[in-house]
Design a protein around this motif. Structure first.
Motif, PDB file in Angstrom:
ATOM      1  N   MET A   1      53.675  44.368 -12.460  1.00  0.00           N
ATOM      2  CA  MET A   1      52.207  44.390 -12.441  1.00  0.00           C
ATOM      3  C   MET A   1      51.660  43.352 -13.431  1.00  0.00           C
ATOM      4  O   MET A   1      51.979  43.383 -14.607  1.00  0.00           O
ATOM      5  N   ILE A   2      50.869  42.469 -12.905  1.00  0.00           N
ATOM      6  CA  ILE A   2      50.310  41.426 -13.764  1.00  0.00           C
ATOM      7  C   ILE A   2      48.858  41.766 -14.079  1.00  0.00           C
ATOM      8  O   ILE A   2      48.063  42.028 -13.172  1.00  0.00           O
ATOM      9  N   ASN A   3      48.543  41.793 -15.341  1.00  0.00           N
ATOM     10  CA  ASN A   3      47.160  42.053 -15.724  1.00  0.00           C
ATOM     11  C   ASN A   3      46.446  40.756 -16.057  1.00  0.00           C
ATOM     12  O   ASN A   3      47.020  39.848 -16.648  1.00  0.00           O
ATOM     13  N   LEU A   4      45.205  40.718 -15.633  1.00  0.00           N
ATOM     14  CA  LEU A   4      44.371  39.554 -15.929  1.00  0.00           C
ATOM     15  C   LEU A   4      43.188  40.026 -16.747  1.00  0.00           C
ATOM     16  O   LEU A   4      42.738  41.158 -16.601  1.00  0.00           O
ATOM     17  N   LYS A   5      42.697  39.163 -17.543  1.00  0.00           N
ATOM     18  CA  LYS A   5      41.470  39.478 -18.259  1.00  0.00           C
ATOM     19  C   LYS A   5      40.351  38.639 -17.653  1.00  0.00           C
ATOM     20  O   LYS A   5      40.480  37.421 -17.550  1.00  0.00           O
ATOM     21  N   ILE A   6      39.302  39.305 -17.190  1.00  0.00           N
ATOM     22  CA  ILE A   6      38.157  38.552 -16.664  1.00  0.00           C
ATOM     23  C   ILE A   6      36.953  38.770 -17.570  1.00  0.00           C
ATOM     24  O   ILE A   6      36.859  39.783 -18.267  1.00  0.00           O
ATOM     25  N   GLN A   7      36.065  37.813 -17.541  1.00  0.00           N
ATOM     26  CA  GLN A   7      34.846  37.925 -18.327  1.00  0.00           C
ATOM     27  C   GLN A   7      33.741  38.522 -17.466  1.00  0.00           C
ATOM     28  O   GLN A   7      33.580  38.140 -16.313  1.00  0.00           O
ATOM     29  N   THR A   8      33.025  39.470 -18.023  1.00  0.00           N
ATOM     30  CA  THR A   8      31.868  40.006 -17.310  1.00  0.00           C
ATOM     31  C   THR A   8      30.686  40.051 -18.274  1.00  0.00           C
ATOM     32  O   THR A   8      30.856  40.280 -19.472  1.00  0.00           O
ATOM     33  N   THR A   9      29.511  39.822 -17.727  1.00  0.00           N
ATOM     34  CA  THR A   9      28.304  39.837 -18.557  1.00  0.00           C
ATOM     35  C   THR A   9      27.970  41.254 -19.017  1.00  0.00           C
ATOM     36  O   THR A   9      27.578  41.477 -20.153  1.00  0.00           O
ATOM     37  N   ARG A  10      28.166  42.226 -18.110  1.00  0.00           N
ATOM     38  CA  ARG A  10      27.734  43.589 -18.421  1.00  0.00           C
ATOM     39  C   ARG A  10      28.735  44.357 -19.276  1.00  0.00           C
ATOM     40  O   ARG A  10      28.347  45.191 -20.077  1.00  0.00           O
ATOM     41  N   PHE A  11      30.035  44.084 -19.061  1.00  0.00           N
ATOM     42  CA  PHE A  11      31.060  44.915 -19.712  1.00  0.00           C
ATOM     43  C   PHE A  11      31.942  44.151 -20.683  1.00  0.00           C
ATOM     44  O   PHE A  11      32.929  44.693 -21.178  1.00  0.00           O
ATOM     45  N   GLY A  12      31.641  42.883 -20.895  1.00  0.00           N
ATOM     46  CA  GLY A  12      32.503  42.078 -21.756  1.00  0.00           C
ATOM     47  C   GLY A  12      33.796  41.744 -21.029  1.00  0.00           C
ATOM     48  O   GLY A  12      33.849  41.786 -19.803  1.00  0.00           O
ATOM     49  N   PRO A  13      34.861  41.439 -21.776  1.00  0.00           N
ATOM     50  CA  PRO A  13      36.128  41.157 -21.123  1.00  0.00           C
ATOM     51  C   PRO A  13      36.731  42.435 -20.527  1.00  0.00           C
ATOM     52  O   PRO A  13      36.697  43.485 -21.165  1.00  0.00           O
ATOM     53  N   VAL A  14      37.221  42.348 -19.297  1.00  0.00           N
ATOM     54  CA  VAL A  14      37.778  43.511 -18.615  1.00  0.00           C
ATOM     55  C   VAL A  14      39.175  43.157 -18.133  1.00  0.00           C
ATOM     56  O   VAL A  14      39.403  42.083 -17.589  1.00  0.00           O
TER      57      VAL A  14
ATOM     58  N   ILE B   1      42.122  43.610 -15.572  1.00  0.00           N
ATOM     59  CA  ILE B   1      42.291  44.048 -14.185  1.00  0.00           C
ATOM     60  C   ILE B   1      43.711  43.730 -13.722  1.00  0.00           C
ATOM     61  O   ILE B   1      44.397  42.897 -14.294  1.00  0.00           O
ATOM     62  N   GLU B   2      44.117  44.426 -12.664  1.00  0.00           N
ATOM     63  CA  GLU B   2      45.428  44.142 -12.085  1.00  0.00           C
ATOM     64  C   GLU B   2      45.274  43.021 -11.064  1.00  0.00           C
ATOM     65  O   GLU B   2      44.424  43.079 -10.175  1.00  0.00           O
ATOM     66  N   ALA B   3      46.113  42.017 -11.197  1.00  0.00           N
ATOM     67  CA  ALA B   3      45.968  40.808 -10.380  1.00  0.00           C
ATOM     68  C   ALA B   3      46.062  41.101  -8.881  1.00  0.00           C
ATOM     69  O   ALA B   3      45.426  40.433  -8.069  1.00  0.00           O
ATOM     70  N   ASP B   4      46.843  42.123  -8.520  1.00  0.00           N
ATOM     71  CA  ASP B   4      47.000  42.388  -7.081  1.00  0.00           C
ATOM     72  C   ASP B   4      45.942  43.361  -6.559  1.00  0.00           C
ATOM     73  O   ASP B   4      46.028  43.842  -5.450  1.00  0.00           O
ATOM     74  N   LYS B   5      44.946  43.657  -7.372  1.00  0.00           N
ATOM     75  CA  LYS B   5      43.863  44.524  -6.906  1.00  0.00           C
ATOM     76  C   LYS B   5      42.534  43.786  -6.828  1.00  0.00           C
ATOM     77  O   LYS B   5      41.459  44.370  -6.988  1.00  0.00           O
ATOM     78  N   ILE B   6      42.621  42.507  -6.606  1.00  0.00           N
ATOM     79  CA  ILE B   6      41.408  41.715  -6.416  1.00  0.00           C
ATOM     80  C   ILE B   6      41.148  41.595  -4.920  1.00  0.00           C
ATOM     81  O   ILE B   6      42.040  41.190  -4.164  1.00  0.00           O
ATOM     82  N   PHE B   7      39.964  41.976  -4.522  1.00  0.00           N
ATOM     83  CA  PHE B   7      39.602  41.876  -3.106  1.00  0.00           C
ATOM     84  C   PHE B   7      39.181  40.456  -2.771  1.00  0.00           C
ATOM     85  O   PHE B   7      38.357  39.860  -3.462  1.00  0.00           O
ATOM     86  N   ASP B   8      39.777  39.962  -1.691  1.00  0.00           N
ATOM     87  CA  ASP B   8      39.428  38.639  -1.209  1.00  0.00           C
ATOM     88  C   ASP B   8      38.423  38.791  -0.065  1.00  0.00           C
ATOM     89  O   ASP B   8      38.620  39.627   0.822  1.00  0.00           O
ATOM     90  N   MET B   9      37.349  38.041  -0.117  1.00  0.00           N
ATOM     91  CA  MET B   9      36.355  38.078   0.956  1.00  0.00           C
ATOM     92  C   MET B   9      36.254  36.683   1.581  1.00  0.00           C
ATOM     93  O   MET B   9      35.435  35.871   1.139  1.00  0.00           O
ATOM     94  N   PRO B  10      37.090  36.416   2.589  1.00  0.00           N
ATOM     95  CA  PRO B  10      37.112  35.064   3.163  1.00  0.00           C
ATOM     96  C   PRO B  10      35.737  34.600   3.662  1.00  0.00           C
ATOM     97  O   PRO B  10      35.423  33.415   3.597  1.00  0.00           O
ATOM     98  N   GLN B  11      34.930  35.542   4.136  1.00  0.00           N
ATOM     99  CA  GLN B  11      33.605  35.157   4.648  1.00  0.00           C
ATOM    100  C   GLN B  11      32.532  35.228   3.566  1.00  0.00           C
ATOM    101  O   GLN B  11      31.383  34.889   3.824  1.00  0.00           O
ATOM    102  N   GLY B  12      32.898  35.681   2.402  1.00  0.00           N
ATOM    103  CA  GLY B  12      31.935  35.761   1.322  1.00  0.00           C
ATOM    104  C   GLY B  12      30.820  36.743   1.609  1.00  0.00           C
ATOM    105  O   GLY B  12      30.913  37.584   2.485  1.00  0.00           O
TER     106      GLY B  12
END
Lengths: 147, 97
Positions: free
Chosen positions: A1-14, A16-27
């Motif tokens: 399990m690979i963890n990533l740290k993302i920046q968010t305005t509301r929650f600061g750095p969060v 997340i698990e890299a394989d739990k990112i939803f991809d939206m090809p159509q945006g």
């Protein structure tokens, strides 16, 4: 399990698990190029979740399961599942339907949900799509509080 | 804007993989068929516009407003004996620090 740290305005750095990112090809309409999101639970006993962009710290939507306030909410999924080749996923219980909630600044009692643009999330493929429902009987500003 | 005159049954190609067919003309209405790859989203403009503008206003919800909204909803649901707690998110939950 690979963890990533993302920046968010509301929650600061969060984290997340890299394989739990939803991809939206159509945006999503209005946000070209923003195609990667994660679900962040709100807090205990809250019916809401945040749908946070991993690409833009300030971009996050409030989403909720529509069935608790609109038990008869019905979305015809068959054509969309066929188009996405997701038909097999319906039996795996990996498809979840959410609606996006808008809360006007300083007026939480006036919160509404967009019932003509639900989000369909696939937790097996970690892909998601915003459905745009034409000829729908529903409102894009359905009040969440019924009086 | 490119303007093209077409007869019923004729087609227009856009790029390599989009084909627009003129299927039927009746009264003031035209039926159009569009073949395009999956990643190209095709929508009626009025629906697209409505959802785009609703997405834009919904993208700036304040975290404090959401906390208050959740409190209001929980109270409302207690009063109306409705269940506001769904099982949503269970399969997706990320662990936050």
């Amino acid at each position: 399990m690979i963890n990533l740290k993302i920046q968010t305005t509301r929650f600061g750095p969060v984290s997340i698990e890299a394989d739990k990112i939803f991809d939206m090809p159509q945006g999503m309409p209005g946000f070209p190029g923003r195609q990667r999101f994660v679900l962040l639970p709100h807090r205990e006993n809250s019916p809401f979740c945040w749908y946070q962009s991993t690409q833009e710290p300030a971009l996050a939507f409030v989403i909720t399961n529509p069935l608790w306030f609109k038990p008869d909410y019905h979305v015809e999924l068959a054509a969309m599942l066929k188009e996405l080749s997701w038909e097999a996923d319906i039996v795996t219980d990996c498809l979840k339907l959410y609606v996006i909630v808008n809360i006007p600044p300083g007026a939480p009692e006036k919160m509404t949900a967009n019932l003509i643009g639900p989000l369909l999330l696939n937790c097996r493929r970690y892909q998601a799509v915003q459905m745009l429902m034409a000829d729908s009987p529903y409102s894009h500003r359905q009040p969440l509080l019924s009086h | 804007m490119l303007i093209i005159t077409r007869k019923l049954g004729e087609r227009i190609t856009i790029g390599d993989d989009i084909v627009v067919s003129l299927l039927d003309i009746k009264g003031g209405q035209v039926r159009i068929g569009i073949d395009a790859p999956k990643h190209v989203s095709i929508h009626r403009e009025e629906i697209y516009d409505k959802i785009r503008s609703e997405n834009r206003v919904s993208a700036s919800v304040d975290a404090a407003d959401l906390r208050r909204a959740a409190t209001i909803l929980n109270r409302h649901c207690e009063q109306t004996s409705r269940s506001c707690h769904s099982d949503q998110g269970d399969q997706f939950e990320n662990t936050n620090d």
